[in-house]
Design a protein around this motif. Structure first.
Motif, PDB file in Angstrom:
ATOM      1  N   PHE A 174    -134.838-154.576  38.633  1.00 57.38           N
ATOM      2  CA  PHE A 174    -136.119-154.826  38.261  1.00 57.38           C
ATOM      3  C   PHE A 174    -136.114-155.482  36.923  1.00 57.38           C
ATOM      4  O   PHE A 174    -136.828-156.537  36.756  1.00 57.38           O
ATOM      5  CB  PHE A 174    -136.790-153.217  37.756  1.00 57.38           C
ATOM      6  N   ALA A 175    -135.123-155.204  35.916  1.00 58.42           N
ATOM      7  CA  ALA A 175    -134.959-155.983  34.934  1.00 58.42           C
ATOM      8  C   ALA A 175    -134.581-157.552  35.046  1.00 58.42           C
ATOM      9  O   ALA A 175    -135.310-158.426  34.466  1.00 58.42           O
ATOM     10  CB  ALA A 175    -133.816-155.394  33.883  1.00 58.42           C
ATOM     11  N   TYR A 176    -133.698-157.757  36.060  1.00 58.89           N
ATOM     12  CA  TYR A 176    -133.615-159.038  36.549  1.00 58.89           C
ATOM     13  C   TYR A 176    -134.920-159.862  37.122  1.00 58.89           C
ATOM     14  O   TYR A 176    -134.941-160.953  36.659  1.00 58.89           O
ATOM     15  CB  TYR A 176    -132.476-159.022  37.559  1.00 58.89           C
ATOM     16  N   ALA A 177    -135.599-159.195  37.760  1.00 63.76           N
ATOM     17  CA  ALA A 177    -136.587-159.910  38.618  1.00 63.76           C
ATOM     18  C   ALA A 177    -137.569-160.190  37.359  1.00 63.76           C
ATOM     19  O   ALA A 177    -138.317-161.333  37.479  1.00 63.76           O
ATOM     20  CB  ALA A 177    -137.164-158.776  39.468  1.00 63.76           C
ATOM     21  N   GLU A 178    -137.816-159.356  36.471  1.00 62.95           N
ATOM     22  CA  GLU A 178    -138.593-159.652  35.361  1.00 62.95           C
ATOM     23  C   GLU A 178    -138.302-160.754  34.610  1.00 62.95           C
ATOM     24  O   GLU A 178    -139.166-161.830  34.569  1.00 62.95           O
ATOM     25  CB  GLU A 178    -139.009-158.434  34.574  1.00 62.95           C
ATOM     26  N   ALA A 179    -137.138-160.881  34.469  1.00 62.40           N
ATOM     27  CA  ALA A 179    -136.538-162.218  33.534  1.00 62.40           C
ATOM     28  C   ALA A 179    -136.500-163.218  34.593  1.00 62.40           C
ATOM     29  O   ALA A 179    -136.819-164.475  33.850  1.00 62.40           O
ATOM     30  CB  ALA A 179    -135.138-161.826  33.075  1.00 62.40           C
ATOM     31  N   ALA A 180    -136.263-163.059  35.589  1.00 64.08           N
ATOM     32  CA  ALA A 180    -136.203-164.338  36.588  1.00 64.08           C
ATOM     33  C   ALA A 180    -137.691-164.842  36.645  1.00 64.08           C
ATOM     34  O   ALA A 180    -137.624-166.331  36.744  1.00 64.08           O
ATOM     35  CB  ALA A 180    -135.997-164.034  37.877  1.00 64.08           C
ATOM     36  N   LYS A 181    -138.887-164.246  36.621  1.00 67.54           N
ATOM     37  CA  LYS A 181    -140.271-164.776  36.784  1.00 67.54           C
ATOM     38  C   LYS A 181    -140.376-165.864  35.548  1.00 67.54           C
ATOM     39  O   LYS A 181    -140.967-167.108  35.760  1.00 67.54           O
ATOM     40  CB  LYS A 181    -141.107-163.680  36.588  1.00 67.54           C
ATOM     41  N   LYS A 182    -139.772-165.367  34.356  1.00 63.61           N
ATOM     42  CA  LYS A 182    -139.948-166.166  33.149  1.00 63.61           C
ATOM     43  C   LYS A 182    -139.302-167.575  33.376  1.00 63.61           C
ATOM     44  O   LYS A 182    -139.593-168.575  32.567  1.00 63.61           O
ATOM     45  CB  LYS A 182    -139.499-165.588  31.881  1.00 63.61           C
ATOM     46  N   LEU A 183    -138.212-167.628  34.180  1.00 58.77           N
ATOM     47  CA  LEU A 183    -137.444-168.994  34.505  1.00 58.77           C
ATOM     48  C   LEU A 183    -137.993-169.693  35.740  1.00 58.77           C
ATOM     49  O   LEU A 183    -137.127-170.513  36.257  1.00 58.77           O
ATOM     50  CB  LEU A 183    -136.045-168.472  34.739  1.00 58.77           C
ATOM     51  N   GLY A 184    -139.100-169.111  36.399  1.00 58.63           N
ATOM     52  CA  GLY A 184    -139.503-169.855  37.346  1.00 58.63           C
ATOM     53  C   GLY A 184    -139.337-169.460  38.878  1.00 58.63           C
ATOM     54  O   GLY A 184    -139.889-169.885  39.881  1.00 58.63           O
ATOM     55  N   ASP A 185    -138.852-167.962  38.843  1.00 59.58           N
ATOM     56  CA  ASP A 185    -138.517-167.546  40.328  1.00 59.58           C
ATOM     57  C   ASP A 185    -139.876-167.125  40.764  1.00 59.58           C
ATOM     58  O   ASP A 185    -140.820-166.664  39.993  1.00 59.58           O
ATOM     59  CB  ASP A 185    -137.584-166.401  39.852  1.00 59.58           C
ATOM     60  N   VAL A 186    -140.214-167.495  42.073  1.00 55.75           N
ATOM     61  CA  VAL A 186    -141.316-167.085  42.860  1.00 55.75           C
ATOM     62  C   VAL A 186    -141.121-166.101  44.034  1.00 55.75           C
ATOM     63  O   VAL A 186    -141.937-165.828  44.974  1.00 55.75           O
ATOM     64  CB  VAL A 186    -142.013-168.442  43.398  1.00 55.75           C
ATOM     65  N   ALA A 187    -139.930-165.435  43.992  1.00 53.28           N
ATOM     66  CA  ALA A 187    -139.617-164.545  45.065  1.00 53.28           C
ATOM     67  C   ALA A 187    -140.073-163.064  44.660  1.00 53.28           C
ATOM     68  O   ALA A 187    -139.934-162.764  43.509  1.00 53.28           O
ATOM     69  CB  ALA A 187    -138.021-164.710  45.579  1.00 53.28           C
ATOM     70  N   GLY A 188    -140.527-162.273  45.687  1.00 56.75           N
ATOM     71  CA  GLY A 188    -140.589-161.027  45.699  1.00 56.75           C
ATOM     72  C   GLY A 188    -139.590-160.152  46.261  1.00 56.75           C
ATOM     73  O   GLY A 188    -138.791-160.764  47.008  1.00 56.75           O
ATOM     74  N   ARG A 189    -139.438-159.054  45.775  1.00 49.50           N
ATOM     75  CA  ARG A 189    -138.116-158.073  46.296  1.00 49.50           C
ATOM     76  C   ARG A 189    -138.357-156.694  46.620  1.00 49.50           C
ATOM     77  O   ARG A 189    -139.341-156.426  45.768  1.00 49.50           O
ATOM     78  CB  ARG A 189    -137.109-158.206  45.047  1.00 49.50           C
ATOM     79  N   LYS A 190    -138.124-156.105  47.366  1.00 46.72           N
ATOM     80  CA  LYS A 190    -137.994-154.605  47.902  1.00 46.72           C
ATOM     81  C   LYS A 190    -136.804-154.183  47.897  1.00 46.72           C
ATOM     82  O   LYS A 190    -135.941-154.757  48.658  1.00 46.72           O
ATOM     83  CB  LYS A 190    -138.955-154.517  49.083  1.00 46.72           C
ATOM     84  N   LEU A 191    -136.733-152.791  47.965  1.00 51.57           N
ATOM     85  CA  LEU A 191    -135.544-152.103  48.478  1.00 51.57           C
ATOM     86  C   LEU A 191    -136.172-150.960  49.259  1.00 51.57           C
ATOM     87  O   LEU A 191    -137.237-150.565  49.199  1.00 51.57           O
ATOM     88  CB  LEU A 191    -134.867-151.149  47.095  1.00 51.57           C
ATOM     89  N   ILE A 192    -135.375-150.766  50.292  1.00 55.32           N
ATOM     90  CA  ILE A 192    -135.819-150.122  51.622  1.00 55.32           C
ATOM     91  C   ILE A 192    -135.020-148.962  52.143  1.00 55.32           C
ATOM     92  O   ILE A 192    -133.583-149.238  52.078  1.00 55.32           O
ATOM     93  CB  ILE A 192    -136.211-151.072  52.704  1.00 55.32           C
ATOM     94  N   TRP A 193    -135.305-147.668  52.256  1.00 58.50           N
ATOM     95  CA  TRP A 193    -134.420-146.868  52.781  1.00 58.50           C
ATOM     96  C   TRP A 193    -134.735-146.281  54.079  1.00 58.50           C
ATOM     97  O   TRP A 193    -135.744-145.306  54.107  1.00 58.50           O
ATOM     98  CB  TRP A 193    -134.481-145.503  51.514  1.00 58.50           C
ATOM     99  N   PRO A 194    -134.012-146.546  54.941  1.00 55.56           N
ATOM    100  CA  PRO A 194    -134.434-146.232  56.552  1.00 55.56           C
ATOM    101  C   PRO A 194    -134.046-144.692  56.648  1.00 55.56           C
ATOM    102  O   PRO A 194    -133.108-144.122  56.167  1.00 55.56           O
ATOM    103  CB  PRO A 194    -133.345-146.988  57.344  1.00 55.56           C
ATOM    104  N   GLY A 195    -134.945-144.022  57.459  1.00 57.85           N
ATOM    105  CA  GLY A 195    -134.658-142.584  57.972  1.00 57.85           C
ATOM    106  C   GLY A 195    -134.746-142.582  59.177  1.00 57.85           C
ATOM    107  O   GLY A 195    -133.923-142.932  59.958  1.00 57.85           O
ATOM    108  N   ALA A 196    -135.895-141.722  59.790  1.00 53.53           N
ATOM    109  CA  ALA A 196    -135.759-141.646  61.325  1.00 53.53           C
ATOM    110  C   ALA A 196    -135.836-142.950  62.133  1.00 53.53           C
ATOM    111  O   ALA A 196    -136.376-143.891  61.678  1.00 53.53           O
ATOM    112  CB  ALA A 196    -137.162-140.717  61.805  1.00 53.53           C
ATOM    113  N   GLY A 197    -135.098-142.984  63.273  1.00 52.63           N
ATOM    114  CA  GLY A 197    -135.062-144.062  64.118  1.00 52.63           C
ATOM    115  C   GLY A 197    -133.859-144.900  63.745  1.00 52.63           C
ATOM    116  O   GLY A 197    -133.387-145.824  64.232  1.00 52.63           O
ATOM    117  N   THR A 198    -133.299-144.729  62.470  1.00 51.92           N
ATOM    118  CA  THR A 198    -131.942-145.676  62.129  1.00 51.92           C
ATOM    119  C   THR A 198    -130.696-145.453  63.216  1.00 51.92           C
ATOM    120  O   THR A 198    -130.402-143.939  63.397  1.00 51.92           O
ATOM    121  CB  THR A 198    -131.562-145.161  60.807  1.00 51.92           C
ATOM    122  N   ARG A 199    -130.100-146.221  63.485  1.00 49.64           N
ATOM    123  CA  ARG A 199    -128.995-146.135  64.306  1.00 49.64           C
ATOM    124  C   ARG A 199    -127.772-145.180  63.670  1.00 49.64           C
ATOM    125  O   ARG A 199    -127.364-145.560  62.610  1.00 49.64           O
ATOM    126  CB  ARG A 199    -128.423-147.418  64.909  1.00 49.64           C
TER     127      ARG A 199
END
Length: 267
Positions: free
Chosen positions: A184-209
C-alpha cells in the motif's frame, strides 16, 4: 533483489491459512484506525468478496453468444426483485490475452460484491429464480472460485480495462498484513510519480485446485490496455530508487504464472 517485473510493484489454498490471513488483515486494520487519529495515513481499503467462473463455450457457441446473454442477464439483474438482490453486484468478463494453456478457458466471469451477505443474497436469488437464463447460458463453467480480495490502489478513473494476475508466495516469516502495508505504501508513493495502475490482493477459497500452492494472487490493472504499456515507459522504468519499492523488495517472496486479460464490463 528486484521483484518480478510483471508486478509493476512487487498458498497453500487450505481454508485455514486463507481465513487466518484475512482475519489478521482485518483485525490489524481495525486496531490501527482506532489507535491512531491519523486515519488518512492508514490503508483505506477493506476486504470484499469476488467469484470467478472459468468457462469454455458450448459446441457451436462463441463470444457473440455470450455478449448477447450477458446483456440479457444485466437487464434481468437490474429490475424488480432481481435488481434488489443484485444491487451491489458488479460483473465483468475477462477475455484471455497472454498466458499458457489457453485452450482451457475461453473467458472468465467475474462477480464482485462488498461483503458475504450481498454475495449470498445474489446467489440465493439466482439459485431459485435464474433457471430460465441458466438454460440459455452458452458456456460450461469448468471451475468456480470463491475469493476474498482487498484493493491496494485504484486507477485514476476507477475503471479496469486490462488486468494481469500472478500467483504469489510471501517471503519467509513475512505476515500478510505486513506485506499489504508495504505494498500500500509503495502504491501510494507510485501515484505521485505518475503510476496509473490499480492493484489488488486476492485470497482464493472454495473451488481452488488442490495443487495450487501459493499464498495469494496479485492483480495489477489499468483503465485501458494501452495504459498498461504507457505505464512501463512513464513510471515503471524510472521507479528503481523508490524507498517504498526497496522496502517491498526487502520482504522477499516471489510471483509466477502470469496471465493477462482484457476486461469487458457487464454490470
Amino acid at each position: 533483489r528486484r521483484p518480478p517485473r510483471s508486478t509493476q510493484g512487487v498458498s497453500s489454498a487450505a481454508s485455514d491459512v486463507y481465513k487466518r490471513q484475512l482475519l489478521t488483515i482485518c483485525l490489524t486494520f481495525s486496531f490501527a484506525v482506532i489507535a491512531d487519529d491519523h486515519v488518512e495515513d492508514k490503508p483505506k481499503y477493506t476486504p470484499n468478496k469476488a467469484e470467478y467462473y472459468i468457462s469454455t463455450f458450448k459446441e457451436g457457441k462463441d463470444m457473440d453468444d455470450m455478449m448477447r446473454w450477458s446483456k440479457e442477464w444485466a437487464k434481468w439483474a437490474s429490475k424488480g426483485d432481481a435488481g434488489e438482490a443484485f444491487k451491489e453486484y458488479r460483473a465483468s468478463m475477462l477475455v484471455p490475452m497472454y498466458g499458457n494453456n489457453l485452450n482451457s478457458v475461453d473467458f472468465i466471469w467475474l462477480g464482485i460484491t462488498p461483503n458475504p451477505e450481498e454475495q449470498y443474497k445474489g446467489n440465493d436469488y439466482w439459485f431459485t429464480n435464474g433457471n430460465d437464463l441458466l438454460k440459455k447460458l452458452p458456456v460450461n463453467n469448468n471451475q468456480v472460485i470463491d475469493t476474498w480480495q482487498r484493493t491496494v490502489s485504484e486507477t485514476p478513473d476507477g475503471n479496469a480495462g486490462y488486468v494481469v494476475y500472478s500467483d504469489c508466495k510471501l517471503g519467509e516469516d513475512v505476515k500478510m498484513v505486513d506485506f499489504y502495508d508495504a505494498y500500500f505504501a509503495y502504491a501510494e508513493a507510485a501515484k505521485k510519480l505518475g503510476d496509473v495502475a490499480g492493484r489488488k490482493l486476492i485470497w482464493p477459497g472454495a473451488g481452488t485446485r488442490s495443487e495450487w500452492d501459493y499464498d495469494f494472487v496479485q492483480a495489477v490493472f489499468t483503465s485501458t490496455i494501452a495504459d498498461y504499456g504507457k505505464n512501463w515507459v512513464n513510471f515503471w522504468e524510472n521507479s528503481e530508487e523508490m524507498p517504498e519499492l526497496q522496502a517491498l523488495q526487502a520482504l522477499g517472496g516471489s510471483c509466477a504464472n502470469e496471465r493477462t486479460f482484457g476486461v469487458i464490463p457487464v454490470k
